[in-house]
Motif scaffolding. Sequence first.
Motif, PDB file in Angstrom:
ATOM      1  N   ILE A  34       0.849  -1.210   0.000  1.00 31.12           N
ATOM      2  CA  ILE A  34       0.000   0.000   0.000  1.00 31.12           C
ATOM      3  C   ILE A  34       0.876   1.249   0.000  1.00 31.12           C
ATOM      4  O   ILE A  34       0.658   2.194  -0.748  1.00 31.12           O
ATOM      5  CB  ILE A  34      -0.960  -0.016   1.218  1.00 31.12           C
ATOM      6  CG1 ILE A  34      -2.047  -1.079   1.037  1.00 31.12           C
ATOM      7  CG2 ILE A  34      -1.604   1.347   1.448  1.00 31.12           C
ATOM      8  CD1 ILE A  34      -2.881  -1.345   2.277  1.00 31.12           C
ATOM      9  N   ALA A  40      -1.261   4.779   0.448  1.00 29.64           N
ATOM     10  CA  ALA A  40      -1.346   5.137   1.876  1.00 29.64           C
ATOM     11  C   ALA A  40      -1.763   6.587   2.033  1.00 29.64           C
ATOM     12  O   ALA A  40      -1.452   7.434   1.189  1.00 29.64           O
ATOM     13  CB  ALA A  40      -0.011   4.898   2.548  1.00 29.64           C
ATOM     14  N   LYS A  41      -2.526   6.859   3.094  1.00 26.52           N
ATOM     15  CA  LYS A  41      -2.961   8.239   3.351  1.00 26.52           C
ATOM     16  C   LYS A  41      -2.020   8.941   4.313  1.00 26.52           C
ATOM     17  O   LYS A  41      -1.993  10.166   4.380  1.00 26.52           O
ATOM     18  CB  LYS A  41      -4.372   8.230   3.938  1.00 26.52           C
ATOM     19  CG  LYS A  41      -5.392   7.728   2.942  1.00 26.52           C
ATOM     20  CD  LYS A  41      -6.675   8.497   3.046  1.00 26.52           C
ATOM     21  CE  LYS A  41      -7.627   8.084   1.956  1.00 26.52           C
ATOM     22  NZ  LYS A  41      -8.992   8.450   2.251  1.00 26.52           N
ATOM     23  N   ALA A  42      -1.297   8.155   5.131  1.00 26.46           N
ATOM     24  CA  ALA A  42      -0.361   8.742   6.097  1.00 26.46           C
ATOM     25  C   ALA A  42       0.678   7.702   6.462  1.00 26.46           C
ATOM     26  O   ALA A  42       0.476   6.504   6.241  1.00 26.46           O
ATOM     27  CB  ALA A  42      -1.122   9.190   7.348  1.00 26.46           C
ATOM     28  N   ILE A  43       1.785   8.194   6.988  1.00 28.03           N
ATOM     29  CA  ILE A  43       2.842   7.274   7.441  1.00 28.03           C
ATOM     30  C   ILE A  43       3.273   7.660   8.850  1.00 28.03           C
ATOM     31  O   ILE A  43       3.460   8.853   9.131  1.00 28.03           O
ATOM     32  CB  ILE A  43       4.033   7.240   6.434  1.00 28.03           C
ATOM     33  CG1 ILE A  43       5.100   6.256   6.893  1.00 28.03           C
ATOM     34  CG2 ILE A  43       4.619   8.602   6.173  1.00 28.03           C
ATOM     35  CD1 ILE A  43       6.118   5.889   5.834  1.00 28.03           C
ATOM     36  N   ARG A  44       3.395   6.678   9.706  1.00 22.47           N
ATOM     37  CA  ARG A  44       3.818   6.960  11.088  1.00 22.47           C
ATOM     38  C   ARG A  44       5.329   7.232  11.099  1.00 22.47           C
ATOM     39  O   ARG A  44       6.068   6.636  10.302  1.00 22.47           O
ATOM     40  CB  ARG A  44       3.511   5.764  11.993  1.00 22.47           C
ATOM     41  CG  ARG A  44       2.031   5.565  12.227  1.00 22.47           C
ATOM     42  CD  ARG A  44       1.778   4.511  13.290  1.00 22.47           C
ATOM     43  NE  ARG A  44       0.353   4.242  13.381  1.00 22.47           N
ATOM     44  CZ  ARG A  44      -0.275   3.300  12.693  1.00 22.47           C
ATOM     45  NH1 ARG A  44       0.402   2.499  11.888  1.00 22.47           N
ATOM     46  NH2 ARG A  44      -1.581   3.126  12.807  1.00 22.47           N
ATOM     47  N   THR A  47       7.259   4.057  11.467  1.00 21.36           N
ATOM     48  CA  THR A  47       7.411   3.280  10.221  1.00 21.36           C
ATOM     49  C   THR A  47       8.493   3.905   9.348  1.00 21.36           C
ATOM     50  O   THR A  47       9.343   3.205   8.798  1.00 21.36           O
ATOM     51  CB  THR A  47       6.072   3.239   9.448  1.00 21.36           C
ATOM     52  OG1 THR A  47       5.034   2.862  10.344  1.00 21.36           O
ATOM     53  CG2 THR A  47       6.124   2.275   8.296  1.00 21.36           C
TER      54      THR A  47
ATOM     55  N   ASP B 141      -9.192   6.108   6.844  1.00 24.48           N
ATOM     56  CA  ASP B 141      -7.936   6.872   6.939  1.00 24.48           C
ATOM     57  C   ASP B 141      -6.936   6.141   7.818  1.00 24.48           C
ATOM     58  O   ASP B 141      -5.755   6.039   7.496  1.00 24.48           O
ATOM     59  CB  ASP B 141      -8.201   8.264   7.530  1.00 24.48           C
ATOM     60  CG  ASP B 141      -8.635   9.256   6.464  1.00 24.48           C
ATOM     61  OD1 ASP B 141      -8.737   8.840   5.294  1.00 24.48           O
ATOM     62  OD2 ASP B 141      -8.879  10.426   6.802  1.00 24.48           O
ATOM     63  N   ASN B 142      -7.440   5.643   8.930  1.00 20.33           N
ATOM     64  CA  ASN B 142      -6.569   4.950   9.886  1.00 20.33           C
ATOM     65  C   ASN B 142      -6.019   3.655   9.286  1.00 20.33           C
ATOM     66  O   ASN B 142      -4.869   3.304   9.495  1.00 20.33           O
ATOM     67  CB  ASN B 142      -7.349   4.651  11.167  1.00 20.33           C
ATOM     68  CG  ASN B 142      -6.423   4.346  12.309  1.00 20.33           C
ATOM     69  OD1 ASN B 142      -5.405   5.014  12.474  1.00 20.33           O
ATOM     70  ND2 ASN B 142      -6.729   3.324  13.063  1.00 20.33           N
ATOM     71  N   PHE B 144      -5.338   3.181   6.241  1.00 16.93           N
ATOM     72  CA  PHE B 144      -4.310   3.509   5.251  1.00 16.93           C
ATOM     73  C   PHE B 144      -3.177   4.339   5.847  1.00 16.93           C
ATOM     74  O   PHE B 144      -2.447   4.979   5.128  1.00 16.93           O
ATOM     75  CB  PHE B 144      -4.944   4.204   4.041  1.00 16.93           C
ATOM     76  CG  PHE B 144      -5.653   3.238   3.146  1.00 16.93           C
ATOM     77  CD1 PHE B 144      -4.932   2.417   2.288  1.00 16.93           C
ATOM     78  CD2 PHE B 144      -7.021   3.111   3.194  1.00 16.93           C
ATOM     79  CE1 PHE B 144      -5.578   1.495   1.484  1.00 16.93           C
ATOM     80  CE2 PHE B 144      -7.679   2.192   2.392  1.00 16.93           C
ATOM     81  CZ  PHE B 144      -6.954   1.384   1.538  1.00 16.93           C
ATOM     82  N   THR B 145      -3.100   4.330   7.191  1.00 16.58           N
ATOM     83  CA  THR B 145      -1.937   4.930   7.851  1.00 16.58           C
ATOM     84  C   THR B 145      -0.984   3.789   8.176  1.00 16.58           C
ATOM     85  O   THR B 145      -1.303   2.906   8.961  1.00 16.58           O
ATOM     86  CB  THR B 145      -2.357   5.675   9.138  1.00 16.58           C
ATOM     87  OG1 THR B 145      -3.251   6.712   8.773  1.00 16.58           O
ATOM     88  CG2 THR B 145      -1.155   6.264   9.849  1.00 16.58           C
ATOM     89  N   ILE B 146       0.145   3.811   7.504  1.00 20.27           N
ATOM     90  CA  ILE B 146       1.087   2.688   7.644  1.00 20.27           C
ATOM     91  C   ILE B 146       2.171   3.039   8.670  1.00 20.27           C
ATOM     92  O   ILE B 146       2.741   4.089   8.616  1.00 20.27           O
ATOM     93  CB  ILE B 146       1.751   2.357   6.283  1.00 20.27           C
ATOM     94  CG1 ILE B 146       0.694   2.258   5.188  1.00 20.27           C
ATOM     95  CG2 ILE B 146       2.571   1.083   6.384  1.00 20.27           C
ATOM     96  CD1 ILE B 146      -0.318   1.161   5.326  1.00 20.27           C
TER      97      ILE B 146
END
Lengths: 71, 146
Positions: A34, A40-44, A47, B141-142, B144-146
């Motif tokens: 993804i 992906a909408k966001a990345i931590r 990560t 949204d959550n 797709f938050t990697i």
Amino acid sequence: MPIIVNMDVMMAKRKIGLNELSELVGITLANLSILKNGKAKAIRFSTLDAICKALDCQPGDILEYVSDDPL
Amino acid sequence: MLLQRLLIAAMAAGALILLALPWIVYWALRYYELPASFDRQYYITSLCFLYPSGFLGMGILYNAAKILAKVNCDEPFIEENVRRVKYIARICAVLCCLYAAGIFFMRSFFVPILFIVFGLTALFLSVFGELFKKAVEYKNDNDFTI
């Protein structure tokens, strides 16, 4: 989305596959796909930290900002 | 599981009531009013209001059962459930309109009460549907938050 994920470029440079990277980073293959495919909408930060560590690169090497505003 | 069984029981009871509606209404009118004053016109009017209500009520139960089935499959926050909550809200709005018209045709104290109850339920479910929609968006949204 104006943020482009260039992970595949860094992966090719480091000659590392998705399976190996997912093991190194500790996220599932599905989630890594993804991220790699730009879905992906966001990345931590955690990560991002793990990916940068595994690929020995900077966040800027895998993320790029491309403005979508027409000039 | 208990709730699912209750919903199935309610749908079965609803189907039986719909099938027996002409006899139930006939009995009710004979029971609550004097047999001599049985009003055939009023009997038909009552059926005209109660049949659509019954079918719409079955629609509410069907959608509730579908939502519950998804909840039991550990998929509560999905678009389909939002759609079904909104369907139920619309059905309640239609029932509210039906009973608003019923005020002028049915001489029962409960008709205006049903009008208010279905109106409030429709409003509440509309708000709940919007809330649920936001929850689904946040969940996506959550996810797709990697």
